[in-house]
Each structure stands twice: as structure tokens, then as C-alpha cells.
Design a protein around this motif. Structure first.
Motif, mmCIF file in Angstrom:
data_model
loop_
_atom_site.group_PDB
_atom_site.id
_atom_site.type_symbol
_atom_site.label_atom_id
_atom_site.label_comp_id
_atom_site.label_asym_id
_atom_site.label_seq_id
_atom_site.Cartn_x
_atom_site.Cartn_y
_atom_site.Cartn_z
ATOM 1 N N LEU A 106 68.404 96.474 125.607
ATOM 2 C CA LEU A 106 68.599 97.319 124.454
ATOM 3 C C LEU A 106 67.456 98.052 123.811
ATOM 4 N N GLU A 118 74.183 93.850 123.571
ATOM 5 C CA GLU A 118 74.238 93.207 122.268
ATOM 6 C C GLU A 118 74.858 91.851 122.165
ATOM 7 N N ASN A 161 72.802 88.313 121.381
ATOM 8 C CA ASN A 161 73.142 87.365 120.324
ATOM 9 C C ASN A 161 73.842 86.117 120.929
ATOM 10 N N SER A 185 68.444 90.934 127.915
ATOM 11 C CA SER A 185 69.252 91.791 127.333
ATOM 12 C C SER A 185 68.482 92.483 126.040
ATOM 13 N N GLN A 186 67.577 91.568 125.361
ATOM 14 C CA GLN A 186 66.920 92.395 124.372
ATOM 15 C C GLN A 186 66.017 93.579 124.839
ATOM 16 N N ARG A 200 75.935 99.220 125.998
ATOM 17 C CA ARG A 200 75.443 98.730 124.655
ATOM 18 C C ARG A 200 75.988 97.522 124.084
#
Length: 289
Positions: free
Chosen positions: A172, A117, A121, A168-169, A113
Motif C-alpha cells: 500500500l 487494503e 486489515n 500488504s502494508q 489497492r
């Protein structure tokens, strides 16, 4: 066909693919693993000498083997043989102007996670420890030469960065599903770590795991042993990987734009495979034999 090891290395973070016990750090431990972004690190003359040896050894062979975008990134990010780069002073000001990304110092293993994250970002996690002189050929986990020399130059390419952020999004969104993260880890492994790209009439390397390896650099391009397979999202999501020796197959993209433009297909194919697996039994694994 040699033994496959993915069952013990099936997560996707910079740590977990090396984490032989396959245990994740708990999310509450995140603060103990991410260091102060403004901290400056000091390296001994011996560590600087190891960096220079590794840097010069790889740069002697990468022209004509590495992707031109990677080689351009070496210059754009200011890498030098005689100085280990400082993330805040050397790399981040340049990356921010180029693609809006940063390198974030981490002490070691971080949870999936936390990893995703950071990437979602536009922060690429990289460790600050460097291998010793007696560890030049083998490491049990990635060091900063792998994380920075292998990966950071590609962070100067916008399409590649956009792919990392979007992937990555997606991760998540599925972070509680071990099955989904395992599939995403395969995609990450065969692209970000061990990807090849067709540039004109030549195969070139963009995967950081190859670019930081003196042996696999030549093997990946010229050995008759591994298969070199055109990039296909479903195939990648269903193909296990190995970490204890050179790869048995590499996947070849046509461009970094192709990689980024495949994100929507990654998301839809994941959903399809999850439905298929849940209605028809255990996941079907492609062996590419």
C-alpha cells in the motif's frame, strides 16, 4: 528454458495474476466486486459434488506432502469433504479466534489497492464461484476451491498471517509504483502461491497454488526438472514467474517465522532495488538458468 510470461501477469492480487489482459479494475469499481460479508451462499448438489471430488482427491495425497501447519489448519478451520464451507458461519468464527483474520467474499477481479487494503486489515479475499465438472484440471482464473482450500487453512498460522498483513502494508505504501508492485507480486507468487518449506528432513508445501493442484503437488516435491532454491528476499524480488505451466523454480523457507522476520528486509531491499534501477537503467532480472 521455456518462455517467461510475467510481462502480462505482473500484478499481485488474487485476480491479477490470472488477468491475461493485465488491466486493473478502477478503484471506484470496488463496491461492485466485494459482496456483503454477512451474505450466505447456496450451492447446488452438483457444486457440492464437485467440491467433494476435489477435496477428497487432494486430501488423499496431501498427508506427507503438505506442511503440517496446513494440515492442522484443515482441522482447525473445520473443512469437510461433504460441505462447501460458509465463510461467515463456518470459517470466520474459527479464524477470528485463531489469528484474528477473516475471509472476505469477492465476486471476481478486484484492484490491487483493494486487495492489499483487505489484507492489511486481516481480510483474505476469496471468490464464491466454483468450477464446473468439466473444469477440474484447468481454470482461466481462481475459483473458491483454490482460494479457500488452497489458502484458508494457512490463515490459522499466526506468523504466516503476520507476513501477509505486513507485506500488504508495504504494498500500500508503494501502490502507485507499478515497478514495486511487480516485485512484490514475485515475492507473493513464490511464497503464498507456490512456496515450499523445510520441515525436518523433508520438503513440504504451503503455497495455495500447489496445494489446490493435483498435478503440481507431486511435481513440486519430486520432479527433477524444477530448481528448489533457499529463500532469499532479493532473489525473489528479481525473479520473474510463469503462470501457463508448472513452475521452473520453487523457493524454500526454513520456517514461517523466517518469512515474517524477513519483512524488514523486503522493505529495505525494495528501496535499494528501486534506487539501483532508477540510477542504472532497466531492472536486472534473474533467470536462474
Amino acid at each position: 528454458m521455456s518462455k517467461r510470461c510475467e510481462g502480462r501477469y505482473n500484478q499481485c492480487s488474487r485476480c491479477s495474476k490470472w488477468n491475461r489482459s493485465n488491466q486493473l479494475t478502477t478503484p471506484t469499481a470496488l463496491t461492485s466486486h466485494i459482496t456483503n460479508m454477512n451474505q450466505t451462499y447456496s450451492y447446488t448438489p452438483g457444486e457440492q459434488a464437485v467440491w467433494q471430488l476435489l477435496f477428497e482427491r487432494q486430501m488423499a495425497q496431501l498427508p506427507g506432502k503438505a506442511s503440517q501447519d496446513y494440515l492442522d489448519g484443515i482441522s482447525a478451520t473445520g473443512f469437510r469433504p461433504d460441505r462447501i464451507p460458509d465463510f461467515e458461519q463456518d470459517l470466520n468464527p474459527r479464524l477470528q479466534k485463531l489469528t484474528g483474520w477473516r475471509v472476505c467474499a469477492v465476486e471476481g477481479l478486484i484492484p490491487n489497492r483493494a486487495f492489499f487494503e483487505l489484507m492489511a486489515n486481516r481480510n483474505f479475499p476469496a471468490t464464491t464461484w466454483l468450477r464446473r465438472q468439466d473444469q477440474l484440471e484447468y481454470l482461466p482464473e481462481p475459483d473458491m476451491f483454490h482460494d479457500t482450500f488452497g489458502h484458508v487453512p494457512m490463515l490459522s498460522n499466526q506468523a504466516f498471517c503476520d507476513f501477509l498483513e505486513a507485506l500488504s502494508q508495504i504494498a500500500l505504501h508503494h501502490i502507485e509504483s507499478e515497478e514495486t508492485i511487480a516485485m512484490i507480486s514475485r515475492l507473493y507468487w513464490y511464497t503464498v502461491e507456490f512456496g515450499l518449506i523445510q520441515e525436518g528432513n523433508h520438503l513440504r508445501i504451503y503455497g495455495g497454488g500447489i496445494l489446490s493442484s493435483v498435478g503440481e503437488t507431486t511435481y513440486s516435491l519430486f520432479s527433477p526438472e524444477p530448481k528448489r532454491i533457499p529463500y532469499n528476499v532479493e532473489t525473489l524480488l528479481r525473479t520473474p514467474y510463469i503462470i501457463d505451466h508448472f513452475q521452473e523454480q520453487y523457493f524454500v523457507i526454513e520456517s514461517y517465522e523466517q518469512l515474517y522476520q524477513s519483512v524488514a528486509q523486503v522493505e529495505s531491499t525494495l528501496e535499494e532495488l528501486l534506487v539501483m534501477n532508477h540510477t542504472s537503467g532497466p531492472e536486472c532480472i534473474i533467470n536462474n538458468e
